[in-house]
Design an enzyme around this catalytic site. Structure first.
Site, PDB file in Angstrom:
ATOM      1  N   ARG A  80       0.838  -1.200   0.000  1.00 34.90           N
ATOM      2  CA  ARG A  80       0.000   0.000   0.000  1.00 34.90           C
ATOM      3  C   ARG A  80       0.876   1.254   0.000  1.00 34.90           C
ATOM      4  O   ARG A  80       0.571   2.235  -0.675  1.00 34.90           O
ATOM      5  CB  ARG A  80      -0.951  -0.032   1.199  1.00 34.90           C
ATOM      6  CG  ARG A  80      -2.066   0.976   1.088  1.00 34.90           C
ATOM      7  CD  ARG A  80      -3.164   0.744   2.095  1.00 34.90           C
ATOM      8  NE  ARG A  80      -2.700   0.903   3.465  1.00 34.90           N
ATOM      9  CZ  ARG A  80      -3.430   0.617   4.538  1.00 34.90           C
ATOM     10  NH1 ARG A  80      -4.662   0.154   4.396  1.00 34.90           N
ATOM     11  NH2 ARG A  80      -2.952   0.787   5.751  1.00 34.90           N
ATOM     12  N   LYS A 183      -2.802   6.261   1.028  1.00 31.06           N
ATOM     13  CA  LYS A 183      -2.667   6.751   2.408  1.00 31.06           C
ATOM     14  C   LYS A 183      -1.732   7.962   2.405  1.00 31.06           C
ATOM     15  O   LYS A 183      -0.601   7.904   2.880  1.00 31.06           O
ATOM     16  CB  LYS A 183      -2.154   5.619   3.305  1.00 31.06           C
ATOM     17  CG  LYS A 183      -2.550   5.808   4.757  1.00 31.06           C
ATOM     18  CD  LYS A 183      -2.406   4.510   5.517  1.00 31.06           C
ATOM     19  CE  LYS A 183      -2.502   4.701   7.009  1.00 31.06           C
ATOM     20  NZ  LYS A 183      -3.795   5.138   7.491  1.00 31.06           N
ATOM     21  N   GLU A 219     -16.525   5.696   3.906  1.00 34.95           N
ATOM     22  CA  GLU A 219     -15.877   5.108   5.078  1.00 34.95           C
ATOM     23  C   GLU A 219     -16.044   5.979   6.313  1.00 34.95           C
ATOM     24  O   GLU A 219     -16.498   7.115   6.240  1.00 34.95           O
ATOM     25  CB  GLU A 219     -14.426   4.742   4.811  1.00 34.95           C
ATOM     26  CG  GLU A 219     -13.532   5.850   4.432  1.00 34.95           C
ATOM     27  CD  GLU A 219     -12.107   5.346   4.151  1.00 34.95           C
ATOM     28  OE1 GLU A 219     -11.722   4.257   4.603  1.00 34.95           O
ATOM     29  OE2 GLU A 219     -11.373   6.075   3.473  1.00 34.95           O
TER      30      GLU A 219
HETATM   31  C1  LIG Z   1      -8.966   6.393   5.896  1.00 27.43           C
HETATM   32  C2  LIG Z   1      -8.715   5.042   6.463  1.00 27.43           C
HETATM   33  N1  LIG Z   1      -9.547   4.049   6.136  1.00 27.43           N
HETATM   34  C3  LIG Z   1      -9.370   2.794   6.609  1.00 27.43           C
HETATM   35  C4  LIG Z   1      -8.326   2.486   7.455  1.00 27.43           C
HETATM   36  C5  LIG Z   1      -8.131   1.091   7.942  1.00 27.43           C
HETATM   37  O1  LIG Z   1      -7.094   0.472   7.240  1.00 27.43           O
HETATM   38  P1  LIG Z   1      -6.243  -0.698   7.900  1.00 27.43           P
HETATM   39  O2  LIG Z   1      -7.179  -1.810   8.200  1.00 27.43           O
HETATM   40  O3  LIG Z   1      -5.262  -1.088   6.851  1.00 27.43           O
HETATM   41  O4  LIG Z   1      -5.639  -0.135   9.114  1.00 27.43           O
HETATM   42  C6  LIG Z   1      -7.446   3.499   7.832  1.00 27.43           C
HETATM   43  C7  LIG Z   1      -6.326   3.212   8.755  1.00 27.43           C
HETATM   44  O5  LIG Z   1      -5.275   2.883   8.333  1.00 27.43           O
HETATM   45  C8  LIG Z   1      -7.624   4.803   7.321  1.00 27.43           C
HETATM   46  O6  LIG Z   1      -6.793   5.796   7.653  1.00 27.43           O
END
Ligand SMILES: Cc1ncc(COP(=O)(O)O)c(C=O)c1O
Length: 341
Positions: A80, A183, A219
């Site tokens: 990622r 991210k 989300e």
């Molecule tokens: C915007 C966002 N969505 C979803 C997630 C959840 O992702 P993960 O399960 O990889 O931590 C995160 C955290 O990392 C996030 O910042």
């Protein structure tokens, strides 16, 4: 071991002994360096500061009952971060550099790894940014990769208890064809106002809708959304959400539990029909959602009427945690034991 009240830790920054750094100069990455300073010295015209050339990751290491320390799906975080780097034209960190930096950061701060059974874990924050100067809008020629770690407790103060979230339509965290699936720091800057407002209005977080039509669930602040009904695990498919590694893992667990998985657009109207809903991410694994309020129509959706999480969310949470802590067989090869800690 450190004299820390492990069970009372918030989800926040905690100073540890060392961090690991690597510099990209003249077209290549150098050797890993270990630092005991919490500060970095960068050029005032660094592209990270002006044009948002910055991406990060969030992952955890867990101390198991057997004493071993496990990383959870670190390769997915690596992939990622590579996609995030590509999306904003930054130099990509190699898989070896990523792995060596996170393991070194964990090993060198071993005394901060929370003991098994405290509910706390060691959060790992890899960070990549343009450190070289530009004044025109251009990618940097120099980059810095930093990994720091710190012990953390649960993200939401409620822990594994139902939270209230608020649907917001007057802010977008990402554009329809923007950087929502990466991210990168800019998405988080764009989410701050809505998030703070939701908190001040008594909610754990904002629930964002799709930025184009404002019809579908996107989300929940820093976590993906899922709903459960008729033995199905349903989660949004959208180009403006971050592909959550926890969500990927829950989808697999749902299949393992004999459920169907649907990754598709979820219209807001469908919220009425779910038996359980939750937010998922590294920080909390699952935060069961007890109440959703639409800030604009005031329509309220209630779940967890008994005051506790539903049975399927509970089972998935317990199973994933047990895999992370080495108590349940890791049939999918998701964990990696860190040596020497
Ligand atoms: C915007 C966002 N969505 C979803 C997630 C959840 O992702 P993960 O399960 O990889 O931590 C995160 C955290 O990392 C996030 O910042």
């Amino acid at each position: 071991m450190e004299n820390i009240e492990w069970g009372k830790l918030p989800f926040g920054y905690y100073k540890t002994d060392y961090n690991v750094r690597c510099f990209y100069r003249n077209g290549k990455w150098g050797e890993l360096e270990v630092s005991s300073s919490e500060y970095i010295n960068i050029h005032m015209a660094a592209t990270a500061l002006h044009y948002g050339q910055e991406a990060f990751e969030g992952m955890k290491a867990f101390r198991g009952k057997d004493g071993k320390v496990r990383l959870f799906r670190w390769e997915e975080n690596y992939k990622r971060m590579a996609r995030s780097a590509d999306s904003i034209v930054m130099a990509e960190v190699s898989k070896d550099v990523f792995f060596n930096a996170i393991t070194k950061a964990v090993q060198m701060n071993a005394r901060f790894i929370p003991p098994y059974g405290t509910g706390a874990s060691l959060y790992i924050r890899p960070l990549l940014f343009g450190s070289g100067p530009q004044v025109g809008v251009k990618p940097a020629e120099e980059y810095m990769f930093v990994v720091f770690v710190g012990p953390v407790g649960p993200y939401f103060k409620e822990g594994f208890n139902p939270v209230k979230v608020q649907i917001v339509k007057d802010y977008d965290r990402a554009a329809p064809q923007g950087t929502g699936q990466f991210k990168v720091g800019g998405n988080y800057a764009a989410s701050l106002k809505a998030g703070l407002r939701s908190k001040s209005e008594g909610f754990a977080t904002a629930l964002f809708l799709d930025p184009k039509e404002k019809k579908y669930i996107d989300e929940a602040g820093p976590a993906n959304f899922f709903g459960i009904k008729d033995n199905r695990y349903i989660t949004p498919k959208s180009d403006s959400i971050l592909p959550s590694i926890t969500n990927m893992s829950l989808q697999q667990l749902a299949r393992d539990m004999g459920m169907e998985v649907e990754a598709r657009a979820i219209p807001v109207d469908e919220l009425d029909s779910f038996e359980e809903v939750g937010a998922c991410g590294t920080a909390a694994i699952i935060s069961p959602i007890g109440t959703i309020v639409d800030r604009h129509t005031k329509k309220t959706y209630e779940y967890c009427r008994t005051g506790v999480a539903g049975p399927i969310s509970t089972k998935m949470y317990i199973t994933l945690r047990a895999i992370q802590e080495g108590e349940e067989e890791d049939t999918h090869g998701w964990t990696h034991v860190v040596e020497g800690v």
